[in-house]
Design a protein around this motif. Structure first.
Motif, PDB file in Angstrom:
ATOM      1  N   PRO A 203      28.246  38.453 -13.470  1.00  0.00           N
ATOM      2  CA  PRO A 203      27.224  37.525 -13.258  1.00  0.00           C
ATOM      3  C   PRO A 203      25.780  37.988 -12.762  1.00  0.00           C
ATOM      4  O   PRO A 203      24.724  37.296 -13.087  1.00  0.00           O
ATOM      5  CB  PRO A 203      27.862  36.273 -12.542  1.00  0.00           C
ATOM      6  N   ARG A 204      25.860  38.889 -12.169  1.00  0.00           N
ATOM      7  CA  ARG A 204      24.523  39.294 -11.207  1.00  0.00           C
ATOM      8  C   ARG A 204      23.831  40.427 -12.208  1.00  0.00           C
ATOM      9  O   ARG A 204      22.884  40.952 -11.664  1.00  0.00           O
ATOM     10  CB  ARG A 204      25.117  40.193 -10.012  1.00  0.00           C
ATOM     11  N   LEU A 205      24.359  40.696 -13.288  1.00  0.00           N
ATOM     12  CA  LEU A 205      23.605  41.705 -14.100  1.00  0.00           C
ATOM     13  C   LEU A 205      22.206  41.259 -14.677  1.00  0.00           C
ATOM     14  O   LEU A 205      22.286  39.877 -14.668  1.00  0.00           O
ATOM     15  CB  LEU A 205      24.253  42.044 -15.635  1.00  0.00           C
ATOM     16  N   GLY A 206      21.207  41.861 -14.638  1.00  0.00           N
ATOM     17  CA  GLY A 206      19.892  41.592 -14.813  1.00  0.00           C
ATOM     18  C   GLY A 206      18.920  41.444 -13.417  1.00  0.00           C
ATOM     19  O   GLY A 206      17.998  41.141 -13.623  1.00  0.00           O
ATOM     20  N   ARG A 207      19.579  42.076 -12.434  1.00  0.00           N
ATOM     21  CA  ARG A 207      18.756  42.301 -11.195  1.00  0.00           C
ATOM     22  C   ARG A 207      19.443  43.562 -10.738  1.00  0.00           C
ATOM     23  O   ARG A 207      20.594  43.716 -10.623  1.00  0.00           O
ATOM     24  CB  ARG A 207      18.960  41.057 -10.267  1.00  0.00           C
ATOM     25  N   PRO A 208      18.561  44.141  -9.814  1.00  0.00           N
ATOM     26  CA  PRO A 208      18.921  45.363  -9.093  1.00  0.00           C
ATOM     27  C   PRO A 208      20.364  45.118  -8.089  1.00  0.00           C
ATOM     28  O   PRO A 208      20.241  44.054  -7.306  1.00  0.00           O
ATOM     29  CB  PRO A 208      17.751  45.928  -8.242  1.00  0.00           C
ATOM     30  N   ASP A 209      21.419  45.780  -8.287  1.00  0.00           N
ATOM     31  CA  ASP A 209      22.421  45.494  -7.356  1.00  0.00           C
ATOM     32  C   ASP A 209      23.374  46.646  -7.166  1.00  0.00           C
ATOM     33  O   ASP A 209      24.356  46.523  -6.481  1.00  0.00           O
ATOM     34  CB  ASP A 209      23.296  44.277  -8.214  1.00  0.00           C
ATOM     35  N   SER A 210      23.349  47.639  -7.914  1.00  0.00           N
ATOM     36  CA  SER A 210      24.208  48.793  -7.873  1.00  0.00           C
ATOM     37  C   SER A 210      23.786  49.826  -6.670  1.00  0.00           C
ATOM     38  O   SER A 210      23.021  49.494  -6.129  1.00  0.00           O
ATOM     39  CB  SER A 210      24.257  49.497  -9.014  1.00  0.00           C
ATOM     40  N   GLN A 211      24.604  50.686  -6.366  1.00  0.00           N
ATOM     41  CA  GLN A 211      24.334  51.473  -5.642  1.00  0.00           C
ATOM     42  C   GLN A 211      23.484  52.744  -6.172  1.00  0.00           C
ATOM     43  O   GLN A 211      23.419  53.861  -5.191  1.00  0.00           O
ATOM     44  CB  GLN A 211      25.697  52.278  -4.977  1.00  0.00           C
ATOM     45  N   GLY A 212      23.341  52.838  -7.155  1.00  0.00           N
ATOM     46  CA  GLY A 212      22.352  53.978  -7.998  1.00  0.00           C
ATOM     47  C   GLY A 212      22.743  54.166  -9.285  1.00  0.00           C
ATOM     48  O   GLY A 212      21.933  54.656 -10.356  1.00  0.00           O
ATOM     49  N   CYS A 213      24.101  53.688  -9.772  1.00  0.00           N
ATOM     50  CA  CYS A 213      24.418  53.711 -10.982  1.00  0.00           C
ATOM     51  C   CYS A 213      23.928  52.797 -11.885  1.00  0.00           C
ATOM     52  O   CYS A 213      23.230  51.769 -11.335  1.00  0.00           O
ATOM     53  CB  CYS A 213      26.233  53.570 -11.121  1.00  0.00           C
ATOM     54  N   VAL A 214      24.218  53.002 -13.363  1.00  0.00           N
ATOM     55  CA  VAL A 214      23.689  51.687 -14.132  1.00  0.00           C
ATOM     56  C   VAL A 214      24.849  50.908 -14.553  1.00  0.00           C
ATOM     57  O   VAL A 214      25.782  51.421 -15.200  1.00  0.00           O
ATOM     58  CB  VAL A 214      22.958  52.441 -15.417  1.00  0.00           C
ATOM     59  N   ARG A 215      24.887  49.720 -14.254  1.00  0.00           N
ATOM     60  CA  ARG A 215      25.902  48.910 -14.607  1.00  0.00           C
ATOM     61  C   ARG A 215      25.679  48.054 -15.918  1.00  0.00           C
ATOM     62  O   ARG A 215      24.471  47.853 -16.044  1.00  0.00           O
ATOM     63  CB  ARG A 215      26.101  47.800 -13.408  1.00  0.00           C
ATOM     64  N   ILE A 216      26.714  47.826 -16.782  1.00  0.00           N
ATOM     65  CA  ILE A 216      26.314  47.232 -17.976  1.00  0.00           C
ATOM     66  C   ILE A 216      27.609  46.444 -18.334  1.00  0.00           C
ATOM     67  O   ILE A 216      28.390  46.141 -17.376  1.00  0.00           O
ATOM     68  CB  ILE A 216      26.435  48.094 -19.285  1.00  0.00           C
ATOM     69  N   SER A 217      27.375  45.382 -19.190  1.00  0.00           N
ATOM     70  CA  SER A 217      28.506  44.303 -19.448  1.00  0.00           C
ATOM     71  C   SER A 217      29.634  44.985 -20.035  1.00  0.00           C
ATOM     72  O   SER A 217      29.685  46.023 -20.626  1.00  0.00           O
ATOM     73  CB  SER A 217      27.905  43.357 -20.218  1.00  0.00           C
ATOM     74  N   ALA A 218      30.968  44.317 -19.917  1.00  0.00           N
ATOM     75  CA  ALA A 218      31.926  44.890 -20.685  1.00  0.00           C
ATOM     76  C   ALA A 218      32.044  45.027 -21.986  1.00  0.00           C
ATOM     77  O   ALA A 218      32.378  46.046 -22.702  1.00  0.00           O
ATOM     78  CB  ALA A 218      33.379  43.986 -20.143  1.00  0.00           C
ATOM     79  N   ALA A 219      31.281  44.006 -22.634  1.00  0.00           N
ATOM     80  CA  ALA A 219      31.090  43.943 -24.219  1.00  0.00           C
ATOM     81  C   ALA A 219      30.345  45.093 -24.677  1.00  0.00           C
ATOM     82  O   ALA A 219      30.578  45.926 -25.485  1.00  0.00           O
ATOM     83  CB  ALA A 219      30.688  42.787 -24.619  1.00  0.00           C
TER      84      ALA A 219
END
Length: 272
Positions: A203-219
């Motif tokens: 639910p936090r996708l769409g804002r900076p939140d990772s430790q440096g990786c690129v997070r994407i949705s499961a779909a």
């Protein structure tokens, strides 16, 4: 053909000299030109598949697509890599106000087209141990094998790489700015692109939140994996390498022009 044409020219020239008449001579036939290949049909199919398989994500928009393509082309042009064959590219804008990605079809001899996209989370500034996702072009090859998430929980009861079986794309060790330090101090991170915890972090996708990786949705993870979006090198080695073949999904439906490059840019001049 050319010998025959030259002989004809000499004969006509001799006739003209004897008769004093100017004889019109046809120009030599033009060289055959290679027909321009159209990729509209497979691109349209992939676009429909994304709309169906990743329905909550972002559809192409003519008013927005041009900027994505321009940024992606500029970063590629400044890199040692070149788009020499038609292929897919994954582009990520780490701008804190954007935090999105696009799948782009890149044609070296024709127009580039956006397939679609979705929200991401890149590196978060201000938190110790968190790096700013580096910009640039990152090649995805079998020199570093991907793997799949185990779906296990960490000490915070979070599945950092997502549910079990989700693909983890590994782009190797990369230099990145330490987001919690002043002066642009850098460190080294393992640059990955992966899904994330579906309950806490998705639910936090769409804002900076990772430790440096690129997070994407499961779909999106499943879509990129199933259609071999960045698997050009993997497809080329799967017949001769069991390790490579083991990474690819059982339900694969590869796009005929799979790609190699993850492109990360920052459309904000103020972001670090």
């Amino acid at each position: 053909m050319m010998v025959r044409f030259v002989a004809s020219m000499l004969f006509l020239g001799a006739v003209a000299a004897l008769t004093g008449c100017a004889i019109p001579v046809a120009a030599p036939p033009p060289e055959a030109t290679r027909p321009v290949m159209s990729y509209d049909a497979p691109v349209a199919v992939l676009r429909q598949q994304m709309a169906r398989e990743v329905p909550a994500e972002i559809s192409p928009s003519p008013g927005d697509d041009g900027g994505w393509i321009a940024h992606t082309r500029a970063v590629l042009a400044a890199s040692p890599y070149r788009i020499s064959v038609p292929q897919l590219v994954v582009a990520v804008d780490r701008n804190p106000a954007v935090q999105q990605m696009r799948v782009i079809f890149a044609d070296p001899a024709g127009p580039w087209q956006v397939i679609g996209g979705g929200k991401v989370s890149t590196g978060r500034a201000g938190r110790r141990g968190f790096f700013i996702t580096p910009v640039g072009v990152f090649a995805h090859t079998t020199a570093i094998l991907d793997y799949r998430a185990e779906g296990t929980y960490n000490s915070n009861h979070i599945r950092g790489l997502g549910e079990k079986g989700r693909r983890v794309w590994d782009f190797g060790w990369q230099s990145a700015v330490a987001g919690w330090r002043m002066g642009g101090v850098t460190g080294t991170i393992r640059l990955l692109m992966h899904a994330t915890d579906p309950d806490v972090l998705a639910p936090r996708l769409g804002r900076p939140d990772s430790q440096g990786c690129v997070r994407i949705s499961a779909a999106m993870n499943v879509f990129l994996d199933r259609h071999a979006v960045l698997d050009a090198d993997y497809l080329g080695h799967k017949a001769t390498s069991r390790a490579v073949a083991a990474v690819l999904p059982a339900n694969a439906d590869p796009f005929p022009y799979a790609g190699t490059y993850l492109v990360v840019f920052d459309s904000s001049a103020s972001a670090p």
